[in-house]
Design an enzyme around this catalytic site. Structure first.
Site, PDB file in Angstrom:
ATOM      1  N   LYS A 180      51.335 179.725 122.061  1.00 54.36           N
ATOM      2  CA  LYS A 180      51.641 178.302 121.876  1.00 54.36           C
ATOM      3  C   LYS A 180      51.082 177.498 123.055  1.00 54.36           C
ATOM      4  O   LYS A 180      49.968 177.740 123.466  1.00 54.36           O
ATOM      5  CB  LYS A 180      53.146 178.101 121.677  1.00 54.36           C
ATOM      6  CG  LYS A 180      53.670 178.999 120.538  1.00 54.36           C
ATOM      7  CD  LYS A 180      55.156 179.076 120.442  1.00 54.36           C
ATOM      8  CE  LYS A 180      55.583 180.431 119.930  1.00 54.36           C
ATOM      9  NZ  LYS A 180      56.974 180.651 119.727  1.00 54.36           N
ATOM     10  N   ASP A 239      63.205 183.967 118.546  1.00 52.38           N
ATOM     11  CA  ASP A 239      63.726 183.151 117.448  1.00 52.38           C
ATOM     12  C   ASP A 239      63.906 183.958 116.160  1.00 52.38           C
ATOM     13  O   ASP A 239      64.829 183.702 115.384  1.00 52.38           O
ATOM     14  CB  ASP A 239      62.815 181.934 117.201  1.00 52.38           C
ATOM     15  CG  ASP A 239      61.342 182.295 117.086  1.00 52.38           C
ATOM     16  OD1 ASP A 239      60.990 183.478 117.232  1.00 52.38           O
ATOM     17  OD2 ASP A 239      60.529 181.375 116.858  1.00 52.38           O
TER      18      ASP A 239
HETATM   19  P1  ADP Z   1      58.872 176.034 115.958  1.00 48.89           P
HETATM   20  O1  ADP Z   1      57.814 175.396 116.793  1.00 48.89           O
HETATM   21  O2  ADP Z   1      60.016 176.552 116.737  1.00 48.89           O
HETATM   22  O3  ADP Z   1      58.314 177.029 114.986  1.00 48.89           O
HETATM   23  P2  ADP Z   1      59.537 174.473 113.670  1.00 48.89           P
HETATM   24  O4  ADP Z   1      60.135 175.553 112.873  1.00 48.89           O
HETATM   25  O5  ADP Z   1      60.152 173.119 113.569  1.00 48.89           O
HETATM   26  O6  ADP Z   1      59.500 174.818 115.176  1.00 48.89           O
HETATM   27  O7  ADP Z   1      58.013 174.392 113.249  1.00 48.89           O
HETATM   28  C1  ADP Z   1      57.212 173.322 113.607  1.00 48.89           C
HETATM   29  C2  ADP Z   1      55.909 173.462 112.844  1.00 48.89           C
HETATM   30  O8  ADP Z   1      56.153 173.413 111.446  1.00 48.89           O
HETATM   31  C3  ADP Z   1      54.923 172.358 113.120  1.00 48.89           C
HETATM   32  O9  ADP Z   1      54.059 172.763 114.152  1.00 48.89           O
HETATM   33  C4  ADP Z   1      54.164 172.249 111.826  1.00 48.89           C
HETATM   34  O10 ADP Z   1      53.065 173.130 111.845  1.00 48.89           O
HETATM   35  C5  ADP Z   1      55.111 172.743 110.795  1.00 48.89           C
HETATM   36  N1  ADP Z   1      55.698 171.627 110.034  1.00 48.89           N
HETATM   37  C6  ADP Z   1      56.444 170.603 110.475  1.00 48.89           C
HETATM   38  N2  ADP Z   1      56.767 169.762 109.489  1.00 48.89           N
HETATM   39  C7  ADP Z   1      56.209 170.289 108.370  1.00 48.89           C
HETATM   40  C8  ADP Z   1      56.161 169.894 107.002  1.00 48.89           C
HETATM   41  N3  ADP Z   1      56.738 168.766 106.584  1.00 48.89           N
HETATM   42  N4  ADP Z   1      55.493 170.688 106.157  1.00 48.89           N
HETATM   43  C9  ADP Z   1      54.895 171.810 106.578  1.00 48.89           C
HETATM   44  N5  ADP Z   1      54.888 172.220 107.831  1.00 48.89           N
HETATM   45  C10 ADP Z   1      55.533 171.479 108.719  1.00 48.89           C
END
Ligand code: ADP
Length: 443
Positions: free
Chosen positions: A153, A189
């Site tokens: 990341k 996670d």
């Molecule tokens: P983490 O970074 O801990 O995995 P999340 O589970 O919130 O956190 O994932 C964030 C990621 O999910 C974003 O980088 C993006 O790629 C994806 N994301 C966010 N919103 C959407 C959405 N509406 N549809 C599809 N993918 C999404």
């Protein structure tokens, strides 16, 4: 017509036949077996040393530290009968220089945030066990030792690689004179999601993340696991962290790599690594769609009345857009598709819209199928009567079609297995507190 045929031909590479699906299943099974027997494999199959699931007796106040998700967070959680009854959360910003310089200031900042949070809760005189969610690949020597394998990341503090993240945190807390916070467990996670899922459904035995990245873990029979360092205490089961984002990094999956995937990889931060994640996760799905759209545009098959400069910029087509466009396909409308394309200064005609929707569908569908292939293989491997798969991550939450495709494909690939997908909310926070409680119980 000719144009439609050309597009279909170009996209056939993205379609996985049932024979290919079987082949991937065989390879995944073989990589899992090699990993668990400590032979070279792209799957780390790491022992998390979490030997049991919550049993409903977990009680008390716990801290959780969540690093590696979208936000860095400190949480205070109160458990009563294994259930979170109170949760105070604070999000902190981590400056870019802290994420990429030496590890010492980073961990000093983490410790400072913990101390400030504890003071703001008025708990500075209370001994508090802490579960550390550190969502990066680790080699674990015990439940409270996690050696960083590589940063991913947006983090890259070179001197932390091959060091124990828990020890760095403990040392930073000690330097502050903070002796009341006790780091008792480290997890990621994915394991947090499995643990949190287990409080919602007692058949939970798989944790899955579909967010920025992707990974899965599962409950394995302890006697099948070769990597045990501390003395065993009659554990019957243990959670294994597959680290499947790296599946295929050794080349075993290269036969499904399309020209679009090669370009996606070339545009990424770490070329030739996290092969599987690049086919499926939120960080990359939109980029795959963008690469295909640009190719169609350059071949004169799409947006023939205009060209878009901004669409040429890597990373400009985020996965959120894929979800929006897929929602239109579900609803049989064009609203979101037009809105998304307007951001790229494109005014599409009817045919453009259909093609864009088709590309989003093809890329999303392949992601759902690949995840399902691995899950079906895992279900066969586990040989349990019934398995609930706890899922978290924004991609899974917001994409309107992934869940139903996954249900369909898993059933097709392993018809005799009883399974269920559930959404486990905030495993990296709540799960950390529960793992800390389990750590205290088994000590
Ligand atoms: P983490 O970074 O801990 O995995 P999340 O589970 O919130 O956190 O994932 C964030 C990621 O999910 C974003 O980088 C993006 O790629 C994806 N994301 C966010 N919103 C959407 C959405 N509406 N549809 C599809 N993918 C999404």
């Amino acid at each position: 017509d000719v144009k439609r045929q050309k597009i279909a031909n170009l996209l056939t590479q993205m379609r996985l036949s049932s024979a290919t699906a079987r082949k991937i299943q065989d390879i995944f099974r073989s990589e899992m077996n090699k990993g668990i027997h400590l032979q070279p494999s792209s799957l780390q199959m790491e022992n998390t040393y979490i030997p049991e699931l919550p049993d409903g007796t977990e009680e008390g106040l716990f801290l959780a530290l969540d690093l590696g998700g979208t936000n860095f967070r400190v949480l205070l959680l109160e458990l009563v009968n294994g259930v979170v009854v109170r949760e105070d959360v604070k999000k902190y910003h981590i400056d870019a220089h802290l994420r990429t310089d030496s590890g010492i200031p980073l961990f000093e900042y983490l410790a400072e945030c913990v101390s400030n949070f504890v003071i703001s809760e008025g708990l500075q005189d209370v001994e508090l066990p802490l579960g550390f969610t550190f969502s990066f690949p680790m080699i674990q020597h015990s439940l409270e030792i996690g050696i960083l394998v590589t940063w991913t990341k947006s983090f890259n503090c070179p001197d932390v690689v091959n060091k124990d993240a828990v020890q760095l945190l403990k040392d930073a807390l000690a330097r502050r004179g903070d002796t009341r916070v006790k780091v008792v467990a480290v997890l990621n996670d994915t394991t947090g999601t499995l643990i949190q899922g287990a409080t919602q459904d007692r058949h939970t035995a798989i944790g899955l993340i579909l967010g920025t990245g992707s990974n899965a873990c599962y409950l394995e029979r302890a006697d099948k696991v070769e990597h045990w360092e501390p003395e065993r205490h009659g554990e019957r089961e243990v959670i294994i962290d597959i680290e499947w984002g790296a599946f295929g990094d050794n080349g075993v999956l290269d036969f499904i790599k399309t020209e679009f995937d090669l370009e996606n990889d070339a545009n990424s931060l770490m070329v030739n690594s996290f092969t599987f994640e690049k086919y499926i996760s939120g960080k990359y799905l939109g980029e795959i769609v963008r690469i295909i759209l640009v190719r169609l545009m350059k071949d004169g098959l799409l947006f023939t009345r205009q060209t878009s400069e901004s669409l040429l910029i890597p990373g400009s087509f985020i996965t959120d857009y894929v979800s929006l466009i897929e929602q239109d396909t579900v609803d049989g409308c064009w609203l979101h598709t037009k809105e998304v394309l307007a951001k790229f200064h494109i005014v599409p005609d009817e045919e453009d819209i259909k093609i864009v929707q088709y590309v989003c569908e093809v890329a999303s569908n392949r992601a759902a199928l690949l995840v399902s292939i691995c899950l079906a293989t895992l279900l066969d491997h586990m040989e349990r009567e019934e398995v609930t798969i706890a899922v978290d991550g924004s991609l899974y939450k917001h994409h309107p079609r992934l869940e139903s495709w996954m249900n369909k494909y898993i059933s097709l690939l392993t018809p005799a297995r009883k399974f269920k997908l559930i959404h486990a909310q905030d495993g990296s926070g709540k799960g950390a507190a529960i793992v800390a409680a389990i750590a205290l119980r088994i000590k």
